[in-house]
Design a protein around this motif. Structure first.
Motif, PDB file in Angstrom:
ATOM      1  N   VAL A  85     -35.650 -48.525  -5.447  1.00  0.00           N
ATOM      2  CA  VAL A  85     -35.276 -47.017  -5.554  1.00  0.00           C
ATOM      3  C   VAL A  85     -34.765 -46.629  -4.072  1.00  0.00           C
ATOM      4  N   PHE A  86     -33.790 -46.052  -4.048  1.00  0.00           N
ATOM      5  CA  PHE A  86     -33.270 -45.254  -2.574  1.00  0.00           C
ATOM      6  C   PHE A  86     -33.551 -43.882  -2.803  1.00  0.00           C
ATOM      7  N   ILE A  87     -34.252 -43.326  -1.896  1.00  0.00           N
ATOM      8  CA  ILE A  87     -34.333 -41.896  -1.816  1.00  0.00           C
ATOM      9  C   ILE A  87     -33.500 -41.407  -0.498  1.00  0.00           C
ATOM     10  N   VAL A  88     -32.580 -40.326  -0.976  1.00  0.00           N
ATOM     11  CA  VAL A  88     -31.354 -39.925   0.156  1.00  0.00           C
ATOM     12  C   VAL A  88     -31.555 -38.467   0.151  1.00  0.00           C
ATOM     13  N   LEU A 116     -39.087 -49.410  -2.341  1.00  0.00           N
ATOM     14  CA  LEU A 116     -38.789 -47.676  -2.091  1.00  0.00           C
ATOM     15  C   LEU A 116     -38.275 -47.736  -0.848  1.00  0.00           C
ATOM     16  N   ILE A 117     -36.844 -47.630  -0.885  1.00  0.00           N
ATOM     17  CA  ILE A 117     -36.011 -47.370   0.622  1.00  0.00           C
ATOM     18  C   ILE A 117     -35.883 -46.009   0.759  1.00  0.00           C
ATOM     19  N   ILE A 118     -36.442 -45.226   1.642  1.00  0.00           N
ATOM     20  CA  ILE A 118     -36.086 -43.902   2.184  1.00  0.00           C
ATOM     21  C   ILE A 118     -34.819 -44.066   3.281  1.00  0.00           C
ATOM     22  N   VAL A 119     -33.782 -43.445   2.607  1.00  0.00           N
ATOM     23  CA  VAL A 119     -32.587 -43.478   3.663  1.00  0.00           C
ATOM     24  C   VAL A 119     -32.487 -42.194   4.515  1.00  0.00           C
ATOM     25  N   ASP A 120     -33.084 -42.911   5.733  1.00  0.00           N
ATOM     26  CA  ASP A 120     -33.145 -41.713   6.778  1.00  0.00           C
ATOM     27  C   ASP A 120     -31.857 -41.679   7.700  1.00  0.00           C
ATOM     28  N   TRP A 121     -30.999 -40.702   7.335  1.00  0.00           N
ATOM     29  CA  TRP A 121     -29.618 -40.180   8.075  1.00  0.00           C
ATOM     30  C   TRP A 121     -29.921 -38.876   8.912  1.00  0.00           C
ATOM     31  N   ASN A 122     -31.034 -38.735   9.245  1.00  0.00           N
ATOM     32  CA  ASN A 122     -31.474 -37.383   9.929  1.00  0.00           C
ATOM     33  C   ASN A 122     -30.620 -37.135  11.137  1.00  0.00           C
ATOM     34  N   ARG A 123     -30.339 -38.097  11.751  1.00  0.00           N
ATOM     35  CA  ARG A 123     -29.186 -38.206  12.896  1.00  0.00           C
ATOM     36  C   ARG A 123     -27.899 -38.295  12.068  1.00  0.00           C
ATOM     37  N   GLY A 124     -27.251 -37.204  11.858  1.00  0.00           N
ATOM     38  CA  GLY A 124     -25.910 -36.752  11.149  1.00  0.00           C
ATOM     39  C   GLY A 124     -26.224 -35.982  10.213  1.00  0.00           C
ATOM     40  N   ALA A 125     -27.418 -35.766   9.681  1.00  0.00           N
ATOM     41  CA  ALA A 125     -27.740 -34.494   8.744  1.00  0.00           C
ATOM     42  C   ALA A 125     -28.136 -33.365   9.591  1.00  0.00           C
TER      43      ALA A 125
END
Length: 464
Positions: A85-88, A116-125
């Protein structure tokens, strides 16, 4: 003496070896990756895109492992034979960690044994310029595809991939799904972003063709969310716009802007807690739902009405075979967790010779004296002699045993005579729990604007 000193020296060396080994091992074991925590200064300055993939499993549920998009074998905990499961997440105006992130991680891992994979794109979001974050969504999707490709090379299946995307994250999940020609197992969109995506063709936003099953929760269709259906089933709580319990004025600060949008996430979390099933009703419009025109779920028999959230995929086979393949489902919620409402039909057979139109307010009371009032009935009902009129009502609570029912009939007219409604039979039947005992009352009269309270009895067999 020399022998004793020599023995002590070796014991000291052994002690130092054990100490240093344990220290190195502890440092290694305790190195936990965390979600990138930024602040408003980063948002004002803007952030260049950098994606981190944080893996949690039941083995390391309190300590994330950082994954490499190029090397799946480097992971200690990833098991490609399990569901992943990816959380975006979406736009981060202040750069802070989403307040719901830890809850969704803990609840999912307690429910199912998954990667469970948390997609951390805080740098960019993290930015105050929304368009910049929108521009990064495609790039995030491309990075995710590289990692999923690695997983596939080592035995994972696309059918076992489930992506949960919030706001902009919902469209990222859609882009990934499109890259695999819709063969991902499932995508859940939590109030997919509307600005910059509304009116775009399917390949430029989330769409039901992006996965084998796509379910979407819309909670802010009039501001930040996407109004039109995007999935195989699209849920519109409270009509999809203003959510109960959310601030109605600007004086509430940031909550005024984000509460409705964020409610989709908290509704999904509620489904994971399983404190109640949030029942929904497929319907053409919110008004039709409010007027009880869509509460029988005949198309899903022998299944009950669809439920919201994680377990919505139980209805997958019914939904993906529909033509058209889009289903809109409506329901109401309370203003706080667990958000559930409990639905009933109240059926009346009357014997007035003249047609009566009006509203009926309904209260139920349990054996402890607790009373709750219905929260629906938006359109006047029409009562005709010997014909059944059904009123669809919802309550914020549910009582195991109903000891009394109170009814008030009103035409809501300020002038003119007061009317009577002569009832041959009243029946209370649950749509949330169709197997529940139906309660009846026979032969009574309702005087307009006068509340009548009575003890119901189990319905006779012929009235069920």
């Amino acid at each position: 003496m020399l022998r004793v000193a020599f023995h002590h020296f070796h014991m000291l060396k052994l002690f130092l070896f054990i100490f240093l080994t344990y220290r190195v091992r502890s440092d290694t074991e305790q190195k936990c990756e965390e979600f990138t925590d930024l602040n408003i200064h980063n948002a004002l300055a803007g952030t260049a895109l950098k994606v981190k993939l944080l893996l949690y499993t039941r083995t390391n549920q309190n300590c994330a492992e950082s994954l490499s998009e190029y090397n799946t074998t480097a992971s200690t905990y990833l098991d490609v034979t399990k569901k992943t499961v990816f959380i975006v997440h979406g736009l981060r105006l202040t750069g802070s960690t989403p307040i719901w992130l830890n809850d969704i991680k803990e609840l999912l891992l307690s429910l199912v044994d998954i990667n469970l994979i948390i997609v951390d794109w805080n740098r960019g979001a993290t930015t105050v310029i929304y368009h910049n974050a929108v521009h990064n969504t495609r790039r995030v999707a491309e990075i995710l595809k590289k990692y999923i490709d690695q997983m596939l090379a080592y035995g994972a299946s696309l059918d076992s991939i489930y992506m949960i995307g919030v706001s902009l994250g919902a469209h990222i999940a859609g882009f990934v799904g499109e890259m695999y020609n819709g063969t991902l197992g499932r995508i859940t969109g939590l109030d997919p972003a509307g600005p910059s995506f509304s009116g775009k063709p399917p390949n430029e936003r989330l769409d039901h063709t992006d996965a084998k099953f796509v379910d979407v929760i819309h909670t802010d269709i009039d501001v930040l969310g996407f109004r039109e259906p995007l999935g195989h089933i699209d849920f519109y709580p409270n009509g999809g716009a203003d959510q109960p319990g959310c601030p109605q004025t600007l004086f509430s600060g940031a909550q005024f802007f984000k509460c409705d949008h964020q409610r989709s996430v908290f509704l999904f979390l509620s489904s994971l807690r399983r404190s109640c099933n949030i029942t929904t009703y497929p319907c053409d419009s919110y008004l039709d739902y409010k007027n009880g025109k869509c509460a029988n779920c005949e198309a899903f028999q022998p299944m009950p009405c669809p439920v919201l959230g994680y377990f919505a995929d139980k209805w997958k086979n019914y939904l993906i075979q529909k033509d058209p393949s889009e289903t809109k489902a409506y329901f109401d919620t309370s203003g706080q967790e667990p958000f559930c409402m409990y639905y009933y039909f109240v059926d009346f057979i009357t014997w007035n010779k003249s047609i009566r139109r009006g509203f009926i307010r309904i209260k139920i009371t349990d054996s402890a004296g607790n009373t709750i009032e219905s929260k629906m009935n938006s359109e006047a009902a029409t009562f005709q002699q010997y014909r059944q009129a059904s009123i669809f009502v919802g309550f914020y609570e549910d009582f195991d045993k109903i000891s009394r029912i109170s009814l008030t009939f009103s035409t809501r007219t300020l002038i003119g005579p007061k009317y009577k409604l002569r009832i041959l039979r009243m029946r209370l039947r649950s749509t949330t729990d169709p197997e529940r005992l139906q309660m009846c009352r026979y032969d009574f009269v309702l005087l307009e604007n006068i509340e009548m309270t009575f003890k119901p009895i189990p319905c006779q067999e012929r009235d069920k």
